[in-house]
Design a protein around this motif. Structure first.
Motif, short mmCIF file in Angstrom:
data_model
loop_
_atom_site.label_atom_id
_atom_site.label_comp_id
_atom_site.label_asym_id
_atom_site.label_seq_id
_atom_site.Cartn_x
_atom_site.Cartn_y
_atom_site.Cartn_z
N PHE A 112 0.83 -1.21 0.00
CA PHE A 112 0.00 0.00 0.00
C PHE A 112 0.86 1.26 0.00
CE2 PHE A 112 -3.86 -2.43 1.24
CZ PHE A 112 -4.75 -1.81 0.39
N SER A 113 2.02 1.21 0.66
CA SER A 113 2.91 2.37 0.62
C SER A 113 3.43 2.60 -0.79
CB SER A 113 4.07 2.17 1.60
OG SER A 113 4.92 1.11 1.19
N CYS A 114 3.73 1.52 -1.51
CA CYS A 114 4.15 1.66 -2.91
C CYS A 114 2.98 2.14 -3.77
CB CYS A 114 4.67 0.32 -3.43
SG CYS A 114 6.13 -0.30 -2.61
N TYR A 115 1.79 1.66 -3.47
CA TYR A 115 0.60 2.09 -4.20
C TYR A 115 0.39 3.59 -4.08
CZ TYR A 115 -4.37 2.58 -5.34
OH TYR A 115 -5.57 3.00 -5.87
N ASN A 116 0.56 4.12 -2.88
CA ASN A 116 0.36 5.56 -2.67
C ASN A 116 1.38 6.40 -3.41
OD1 ASN A 116 -1.89 5.30 -1.00
ND2 ASN A 116 -0.64 5.05 0.83
N GLN A 117 2.58 5.84 -3.62
CA GLN A 117 3.60 6.58 -4.34
C GLN A 117 3.37 6.56 -5.85
OE1 GLN A 117 6.30 8.34 -3.16
NE2 GLN A 117 5.48 8.06 -1.11
N VAL A 118 2.81 5.48 -6.36
CA VAL A 118 2.69 5.29 -7.81
C VAL A 118 1.30 5.63 -8.32
CG1 VAL A 118 2.80 3.57 -9.66
CG2 VAL A 118 4.49 3.53 -7.82
N MET A 119 0.27 5.13 -7.65
CA MET A 119 -1.10 5.30 -8.10
C MET A 119 -1.66 6.59 -7.50
SD MET A 119 -3.07 3.57 -10.12
CE MET A 119 -4.80 3.50 -10.61
N THR A 120 -1.43 7.70 -8.19
CA THR A 120 -1.87 9.00 -7.69
C THR A 120 -3.38 9.16 -7.86
OG1 THR A 120 -1.31 9.96 -9.83
CG2 THR A 120 0.36 10.06 -8.10
N SER A 121 -3.91 10.23 -7.26
CA SER A 121 -5.36 10.43 -7.28
C SER A 121 -5.88 10.69 -8.68
CB SER A 121 -5.72 11.60 -6.35
OG SER A 121 -5.06 12.79 -6.76
N ASP A 122 -5.08 11.37 -9.54
CA ASP A 122 -5.56 11.63 -10.89
C ASP A 122 -5.67 10.35 -11.70
OD1 ASP A 122 -2.82 11.39 -10.71
OD2 ASP A 122 -2.48 12.46 -12.60
N LYS A 123 -4.79 9.38 -11.43
CA LYS A 123 -4.88 8.09 -12.12
C LYS A 123 -6.10 7.32 -11.65
CE LYS A 123 0.13 7.72 -12.67
NZ LYS A 123 1.35 6.93 -12.33
N PHE A 124 -6.38 7.37 -10.36
CA PHE A 124 -7.54 6.64 -9.84
C PHE A 124 -8.84 7.25 -10.36
CE2 PHE A 124 -10.72 5.42 -6.72
CZ PHE A 124 -10.42 4.09 -6.50
N ILE A 125 -8.92 8.56 -10.37
CA ILE A 125 -10.13 9.22 -10.90
C ILE A 125 -10.28 8.96 -12.39
CG2 ILE A 125 -11.17 11.48 -11.32
CD1 ILE A 125 -10.12 12.41 -8.68
N TYR A 126 -9.16 8.87 -13.11
CA TYR A 126 -9.22 8.56 -14.54
C TYR A 126 -9.86 7.19 -14.78
CZ TYR A 126 -7.53 6.96 -19.08
OH TYR A 126 -7.44 6.42 -20.34
N LEU A 127 -9.55 6.23 -13.91
CA LEU A 127 -10.09 4.88 -14.09
C LEU A 127 -11.55 4.76 -13.68
CD1 LEU A 127 -7.17 2.58 -12.87
CD2 LEU A 127 -7.93 2.95 -15.21
N PHE A 128 -11.91 5.36 -12.55
CA PHE A 128 -13.23 5.12 -11.97
C PHE A 128 -14.10 6.37 -11.90
CE2 PHE A 128 -10.29 2.03 -10.13
CZ PHE A 128 -10.92 0.84 -10.48
N GLY A 129 -13.63 7.48 -12.47
CA GLY A 129 -14.41 8.71 -12.38
C GLY A 129 -15.75 8.63 -13.08
N ARG A 130 -15.81 7.92 -14.20
CA ARG A 130 -17.07 7.80 -14.93
C ARG A 130 -17.94 6.68 -14.41
NH1 ARG A 130 -15.21 8.64 -21.29
NH2 ARG A 130 -14.26 10.72 -21.00
N ILE A 131 -17.32 5.65 -13.87
CA ILE A 131 -18.09 4.50 -13.37
C ILE A 131 -18.65 4.79 -11.98
CG2 ILE A 131 -18.01 2.04 -12.86
CD1 ILE A 131 -15.61 1.84 -14.71
N LEU A 132 -17.77 5.19 -11.06
CA LEU A 132 -18.16 5.49 -9.68
C LEU A 132 -17.61 6.86 -9.31
CD1 LEU A 132 -17.27 2.01 -8.13
CD2 LEU A 132 -19.56 2.82 -8.68
N PRO A 133 -18.24 7.93 -9.78
CA PRO A 133 -17.66 9.27 -9.55
C PRO A 133 -17.57 9.65 -8.09
CG PRO A 133 -19.88 9.42 -10.47
CD PRO A 133 -19.49 7.99 -10.56
N ALA A 134 -18.63 9.43 -7.33
CA ALA A 134 -18.62 9.83 -5.92
C ALA A 134 -17.62 9.01 -5.11
CB ALA A 134 -20.02 9.70 -5.33
#
Length: 292
Positions: A112-134
């Protein structure tokens, strides 16, 4: 980890979902050793000296504490080692089970520490922003606020210390009151920040149907190759799980599946999966050295 972090967010999410899920499910000693070492090295590569200090000072004592705590409460197993002063037995199986559980817990924290360094919030929103925006917005805010909370707490503590309200001085009652004051300021700031962020995203039309968004991520040939490799490696590990190669029994006695050619194939696939960020980082370093 620039080479690995530059992968498409889909590949990054698939990778971390796989390694975190496998680390929580598989307690086989070979698989646990592979996952722990790979996560330990990845965290050092991602965070540098700060990651090494956190692993040695923070997580290593936690691992030893959890491993030693289990035999005090779990007395199952047939291999008796000795008795405690209370009369409860300590067995080899309970010690190994506690060690395995501690390694699993620490490994997940490292991933999870590696995840926080690599998987930034903009990447997460890019993947799930349209499917689960909230949900994607809430989760990205929660992940982003963790380091911001730590920095803000230090800022508030230094400000309080500057006006003579240091939490390390005075009686324990006074220190507790000062600590509660810092916590109250921190909670107020967090709530205000969350409201401002929510209002800002709402004013931009986030989550509305038909809303378009700009993204810099493109799924190129390298991403296709990496996704193919991930799919093959994950399939091999899952095949080993379905055939019982990844399992272990601790109680009443320790028992692991007999090793076969399939076992070594699964071990090799799991090692390749967990060490993918390290391999890509080494390849990038070799590439830049050749250019120099």
């Amino acid at each position: 980890m620039n080479s690995f972090a530059s992968l498409h967010p889909l590949n990054l999410f698939v990778y971390f979902a796989a390694v975190i899920g496998f680390s929580m499910l598989f307690m086989h000693p070979v698989l646990q050793s592979i996952a722990f070492l790979a996560a330990f090295i990845c965290s050092i590569i991602a965070k540098g000296r700060r990651g090494l200090r956190f692993n040695l000072i923070g997580l290593l004592p936690l691992l030893l504490f959890m491993a030693a705590l289990n035999p005090l409460f779990n007395h199952q197993g047939v291999t008796l080692l000795f008795y405690l002063e209370s009369g409860n037995p300590v067995t080899l199986e309970s010690i190994l089970y506690g060690l395995s559980t501690a390694v699993m817990f620490v490994t997940v924290i490292l991933w999870f520490s590696c995840y926080n360094q690599v998987m930034t919030s903009d990447k997460f929103i890019y993947l799930f922003g349209r499917i689960l925006p909230a949900f994607s917005l809430l989760l990205s805010m929660a992940l982003r606020f963790v380091p911001r909370y730590m920095a803000k707490i230090r800022e508030i503590s230094f400000a309080q210390k500057g006006i003579g309200r240091d939490v390390t001085q005075g009686s324990w009652i006074r220190r507790m009151k000062r600590g509660m004051k810092i916590l109250s300021i921190m909670t107020t700031w967090a709530l205000e920040n969350a409201i401002e962020t929510a209002d800002s995203m709402k004013s931009r039309g986030y989550g509305l149907p038909g809303r378009t968004s700009f993204a810099i991520f493109r799924f190129d040939r390298r991403d296709w190759r990496v996704l193919l490799v991930l799919t093959i490696l994950i399939a091999l590990v899952l095949m080993g799980a379905l055939l019982g190669e990844n399992s272990i029994r601790f109680f009443p006695s320790i028992r692991t599946p007999d090793r076969s050619l399939l076992s070594y194939i699964v071990y090799a696939a799991y090692f390749a999966l967990c060490s993918l960020p390290v391999v890509m980082t080494i390849q990038e370093g070799i590439h830049w050295k050749r250019i120099d």
